[in-house]
Design a protein around this motif. Structure first.
Motif, PDB file in Angstrom:
ATOM      1  N   HIS A 176       0.847  -1.383  -0.005  1.00  0.00           N
ATOM      2  CA  HIS A 176      -0.022  -0.101   0.026  1.00  0.00           C
ATOM      3  C   HIS A 176       1.034   1.173  -0.132  1.00  0.00           C
ATOM      4  O   HIS A 176       2.111   1.375   0.185  1.00  0.00           O
ATOM      5  CB  HIS A 176      -0.956  -0.020   1.217  1.00  0.00           C
ATOM      6  N   PHE A 177       0.244   2.415  -0.120  1.00  0.00           N
ATOM      7  CA  PHE A 177       1.088   3.771  -0.044  1.00  0.00           C
ATOM      8  C   PHE A 177       1.037   4.202   1.304  1.00  0.00           C
ATOM      9  O   PHE A 177       1.497   5.219   1.551  1.00  0.00           O
ATOM     10  CB  PHE A 177       0.635   4.735  -0.929  1.00  0.00           C
ATOM     11  N   PHE A 178       0.392   3.605   2.444  1.00  0.00           N
ATOM     12  CA  PHE A 178       0.270   3.976   3.669  1.00  0.00           C
ATOM     13  C   PHE A 178       0.186   2.698   4.493  1.00  0.00           C
ATOM     14  O   PHE A 178      -0.076   1.569   4.061  1.00  0.00           O
ATOM     15  CB  PHE A 178      -0.772   4.921   4.077  1.00  0.00           C
ATOM     16  N   CYS A 179       0.387   2.793   5.873  1.00  0.00           N
ATOM     17  CA  CYS A 179       0.411   1.782   6.821  1.00  0.00           C
ATOM     18  C   CYS A 179      -0.929   1.499   7.295  1.00  0.00           C
ATOM     19  O   CYS A 179      -1.709   2.232   7.943  1.00  0.00           O
ATOM     20  CB  CYS A 179       1.303   1.903   8.146  1.00  0.00           C
ATOM     21  N   GLU A 180      -1.498   0.406   6.499  1.00  0.00           N
ATOM     22  CA  GLU A 180      -3.081   0.117   6.971  1.00  0.00           C
ATOM     23  C   GLU A 180      -2.916  -0.882   7.916  1.00  0.00           C
ATOM     24  O   GLU A 180      -2.253  -1.862   7.931  1.00  0.00           O
ATOM     25  CB  GLU A 180      -3.527  -0.558   5.499  1.00  0.00           C
ATOM     26  N   LEU A 181      -4.004  -1.162   8.918  1.00  0.00           N
ATOM     27  CA  LEU A 181      -4.036  -1.988   9.824  1.00  0.00           C
ATOM     28  C   LEU A 181      -3.931  -3.499   9.488  1.00  0.00           C
ATOM     29  O   LEU A 181      -3.098  -4.161   9.904  1.00  0.00           O
ATOM     30  CB  LEU A 181      -5.377  -1.939  10.836  1.00  0.00           C
ATOM     31  N   ALA A 182      -4.814  -3.641   8.440  1.00  0.00           N
ATOM     32  CA  ALA A 182      -4.880  -5.022   8.260  1.00  0.00           C
ATOM     33  C   ALA A 182      -3.659  -5.619   7.663  1.00  0.00           C
ATOM     34  O   ALA A 182      -3.164  -6.914   7.467  1.00  0.00           O
ATOM     35  CB  ALA A 182      -6.024  -5.526   7.261  1.00  0.00           C
TER      36      ALA A 182
END
Length: 312
Positions: A176-182
């Motif tokens: 992803h382009f950011f840190c996503e929880l899942a």
């Protein structure tokens, strides 16, 4: 995979939307424009509301709170992506990644709660117009926003703490382009059942309850509008919540799109694009929806930009 103690992890790697170097300049320009438009549009909404005394009402107070939240969400994710593309470095520190996870949960949840609060405001305005000023007084409006922030912070805290207990694998790439929880949970080589249960419980409770509030409010609103005898009166009543309804459809529509995309597709690129539609696009379009559909807001923005006092 080899296990790595979470205390020894120094950084993650954000793959982004693509690893094609030829597309990086295009993506950089696209996200830079999106970010600038988002910041400028939402700042104009906030300035218009604060500078025009005619807009010092609960509806516009909640709107300016929503605009501030949109700025925070975009600032949490996009600048880091732009810096990484410019520096040709996909890394993000362990602390930075966990901070992104926490702030996305807080501000994403806050936007969800604010949409429910705004739906409640429209419900009171249309269904109980004579009691509107008594019910939606200034103190209650502030308390509703603060309560929304408290609820989303309480929701984000256990998720962040549970990530700290995970043992992470050697492959620390986040598609992803950011840190996503899942996506961060997927990097764990330790037991993640509690994390997933907490995530699904939090999503069901802290997203489902506000959404149910929105549905209930609009059910009552539509019922009240249909009892208005004249077509003109029905149109005037419904137009007061048209902008909010458009934002609700955009927010929950893109959120549902992310869920459906992740459920039917294993493609990391498609999931990243779907997340962009949820975490980037609504925040950019919200100011346009309110400014283009709202006569008072258009008039206030026109006077703000021209520097002339509002005569509304």
């Amino acid at each position: 995979m080899e296990l790595t103690n979470q205390t020894l992890v120094s950084e993650f790697f954000l793959v982004g939307l693509t690893d094609d170097p030829e597309l990086q300049p295009l993506i950089f320009c696209l996200f830079l424009i999106i970010y600038l438009v988002t910041i400028l549009g939402n700042l104009l909404i906030i300035l218009a509301v604060s500078s025009d005394s005619h807009l010092h009402t609960p509806m516009y107070f909640f709107l300016s709170s929503l605009s501030f939240t949109d700025i925070c969400i975009s600032t949490t994710t996009i600048p880091k992506m732009l810096v990484n593309i410019q520096a040709q470095d996909q890394s993000i520190t362990y602390t930075g990644c966990l901070s992104q996870v926490s702030f996305v949960l807080i501000f994403g949840g806050l936007e969800n709660c604010l949409l429910a609060v705004m739906a409640y405001d429209r419900y009171v305005a249309i269904c109980h117009p004579l009691r509107y000023t008594v019910i939606m007084h200034a103190r209650r409006c502030v308390l509703l926003v603060l309560l929304s922030l408290l609820v989303t912070t309480v929701n984000a805290l256990p998720h962040s703490l549970m990530i700290l207990r995970l043992s992470l694998c050697t492959d620390l790439e986040i598609p992803h382009f950011f840190c996503e929880l899942a996506q961060v949970i997927k990097l764990s080589c330790s037991e993640t059942l509690i994390n997933y249960l907490l995530m699904y419980l939090g999503t069901s409770l802290f997203a489902g309850v506000p959404f149910s509030g929105v549905i209930f409010s609009y059910t009552q609103i539509v019922s009240s509008i249909l009892r208005i005898p004249s077509i003109r009166g029905q149109y005037k009543a419904f137009s007061t919540c048209g902008s909010h309804l458009s934002v609700v459809c955009l927010f929950y529509g893109t959120g549902l799109g992310v869920y459906m995309s992740s459920a039917v597709s294993d493609s990391s690129v498609k999931n990243a694009v779907a997340s962009m539609m949820y975490i980037v696009v609504p925040q950019m379009l919200n100011p346009f929806i309110y400014s283009l559909r709202n006569k008072e807001m258009k008039e206030s923005l026109r006077h703000l930009i021209s520097g002339t006092p509002s005569l509304l």
